[in-house]
Design a protein around this motif. Structure first.
Motif, mmCIF file in Angstrom:
data_model
loop_
_atom_site.group_PDB
_atom_site.id
_atom_site.type_symbol
_atom_site.label_atom_id
_atom_site.label_comp_id
_atom_site.label_asym_id
_atom_site.label_seq_id
_atom_site.Cartn_x
_atom_site.Cartn_y
_atom_site.Cartn_z
ATOM 1 N N GLU A 1 -3.539 145.348 6.859
ATOM 2 C CA GLU A 1 -4.711 146.075 7.498
ATOM 3 C C GLU A 1 -5.936 145.791 6.914
ATOM 4 O O GLU A 1 -5.927 145.377 5.699
ATOM 5 C CB GLU A 1 -4.320 147.659 7.192
ATOM 6 N N ALA A 2 -7.054 146.181 7.382
ATOM 7 C CA ALA A 2 -8.274 146.075 6.972
ATOM 8 C C ALA A 2 -8.434 146.961 5.616
ATOM 9 O O ALA A 2 -8.086 148.082 5.551
ATOM 10 C CB ALA A 2 -9.515 146.262 7.772
ATOM 11 N N ILE A 3 -9.172 146.357 4.660
ATOM 12 C CA ILE A 3 -9.216 147.274 3.362
ATOM 13 C C ILE A 3 -10.695 147.629 3.089
ATOM 14 O O ILE A 3 -11.034 148.287 1.948
ATOM 15 C CB ILE A 3 -8.688 146.547 1.919
ATOM 16 N N GLY A 4 -11.301 147.692 4.319
ATOM 17 C CA GLY A 4 -12.644 148.216 4.458
ATOM 18 C C GLY A 4 -13.220 148.225 5.776
ATOM 19 O O GLY A 4 -12.241 148.256 6.699
ATOM 20 N N PRO A 5 -14.299 148.542 6.034
ATOM 21 C CA PRO A 5 -14.846 148.858 7.231
ATOM 22 C C PRO A 5 -15.101 147.498 8.207
ATOM 23 O O PRO A 5 -16.304 147.326 8.591
ATOM 24 C CB PRO A 5 -16.380 149.784 7.284
ATOM 25 N N TYR A 6 -13.886 146.982 8.722
ATOM 26 C CA TYR A 6 -14.106 145.793 9.418
ATOM 27 C C TYR A 6 -12.743 145.852 10.243
ATOM 28 O O TYR A 6 -11.848 146.251 9.755
ATOM 29 C CB TYR A 6 -14.201 144.454 8.493
ATOM 30 N N SER A 7 -12.773 144.651 11.161
ATOM 31 C CA SER A 7 -11.687 144.449 11.795
ATOM 32 C C SER A 7 -11.061 143.064 11.253
ATOM 33 O O SER A 7 -11.566 142.219 11.095
ATOM 34 C CB SER A 7 -12.187 144.020 13.559
ATOM 35 N N GLN A 8 -9.778 143.044 11.903
ATOM 36 C CA GLN A 8 -8.951 141.731 11.645
ATOM 37 C C GLN A 8 -9.751 140.581 12.095
ATOM 38 O O GLN A 8 -9.696 139.455 11.780
ATOM 39 C CB GLN A 8 -7.715 141.844 11.909
ATOM 40 N N ALA A 9 -10.071 140.880 13.412
ATOM 41 C CA ALA A 9 -10.895 139.840 14.129
ATOM 42 C C ALA A 9 -11.728 140.375 15.400
ATOM 43 O O ALA A 9 -11.253 141.433 15.692
ATOM 44 C CB ALA A 9 -9.982 138.662 14.833
ATOM 45 N N VAL A 10 -12.738 139.823 15.661
ATOM 46 C CA VAL A 10 -13.325 140.019 16.828
ATOM 47 C C VAL A 10 -13.408 138.889 17.786
ATOM 48 O O VAL A 10 -13.747 137.881 17.592
ATOM 49 C CB VAL A 10 -14.903 140.619 16.728
ATOM 50 N N LYS A 11 -13.067 139.027 19.107
ATOM 51 C CA LYS A 11 -13.315 138.031 20.243
ATOM 52 C C LYS A 11 -14.163 138.184 21.052
ATOM 53 O O LYS A 11 -14.307 139.387 21.650
ATOM 54 C CB LYS A 11 -11.697 137.925 21.101
ATOM 55 N N VAL A 12 -15.238 137.453 21.431
ATOM 56 C CA VAL A 12 -16.204 137.176 22.383
ATOM 57 C C VAL A 12 -16.009 136.160 23.210
ATOM 58 O O VAL A 12 -16.272 134.976 23.027
ATOM 59 C CB VAL A 12 -17.451 137.510 21.762
ATOM 60 N N GLY A 13 -15.841 136.193 24.513
ATOM 61 C CA GLY A 13 -15.514 135.120 25.302
ATOM 62 C C GLY A 13 -14.106 134.322 24.853
ATOM 63 O O GLY A 13 -13.269 134.924 24.515
ATOM 64 N N SER A 14 -14.481 133.157 24.650
ATOM 65 C CA SER A 14 -13.235 132.349 24.035
ATOM 66 C C SER A 14 -13.510 131.822 22.651
ATOM 67 O O SER A 14 -12.694 131.038 21.929
ATOM 68 C CB SER A 14 -13.196 130.961 24.837
ATOM 69 N N THR A 15 -14.435 132.648 21.798
ATOM 70 C CA THR A 15 -14.626 132.474 20.411
ATOM 71 C C THR A 15 -14.216 133.789 19.757
ATOM 72 O O THR A 15 -14.213 135.026 20.069
ATOM 73 C CB THR A 15 -16.191 132.433 19.993
ATOM 74 N N VAL A 16 -13.347 133.452 18.661
ATOM 75 C CA VAL A 16 -12.834 134.512 17.949
ATOM 76 C C VAL A 16 -13.196 134.234 16.508
ATOM 77 O O VAL A 16 -13.021 133.146 15.824
ATOM 78 C CB VAL A 16 -11.243 134.423 17.794
ATOM 79 N N TRP A 17 -13.762 135.272 15.571
ATOM 80 C CA TRP A 17 -14.057 135.433 14.413
ATOM 81 C C TRP A 17 -13.143 136.125 13.422
ATOM 82 O O TRP A 17 -12.920 137.575 13.763
ATOM 83 C CB TRP A 17 -15.346 135.927 14.015
#
Length: 127
Positions: free
Chosen positions: A14-30
């Motif tokens: 789980e995230a240990i702060g105010p963030y997501s494990q990942a974010v996907k926009v279109g075909s790119t995933v951060w």
């Protein structure tokens, strides 16, 4: 942003702060940076840098899978180490999880990382 999707999986810590494990926009995933936490227990893997790195790459792989891809979809990897002397050991582990052609990569030494760990890795995927 209507095409933005937050990626989350119980197979990674789980995230240990105010963030997501990942974010996907279109075909790119951060993928957010992962440290050597065991999913579920949130226990830290300490000691041997290769054991820590393996847990980090397992965590990244779980998030990548939840995003509909895998680590072979990585186009960029960013590695932060508290000791650049661990560079060769981390390279060895990275080669266990990724295949050629390898993604672009940066590896930097930092003064400290969350929870006092020795390694954090983040990735960008094209899926």
């Amino acid at each position: 942003m209507t095409n933005r999707a937050v990626i989350s999986t119980p197979n990674a810590p789980e995230a240990i702060g105010p963030y997501s494990q990942a974010v996907k926009v279109g075909s790119t995933v951060w993928l957010s940076g992962q440290i050597p936490l065991v999913p579920g227990t949130m226990e830290l893997i300490t000691g041997d840098i290769q054991a820590q790195a393996r847990q980090v790459f397992r965590n990244l792989a779980a998030v990548a899978e939840a995003a509909g891809g895998g680590l072979d979809n990585a186009v960029k990897i960013n590695i932060s180490l508290t000791d650049m002397g661990d560079f060769a050991d981390v390279n060895e582990v990275m080669a266990e999880f990724l295949c050629a052609p390898y993604p672009a990569r940066a590896c930097v030494q930092v003064a400290a990382l969350p929870k006092g760990v020795a390694i954090e890795v983040e990735a960008i995927l094209a899926v």
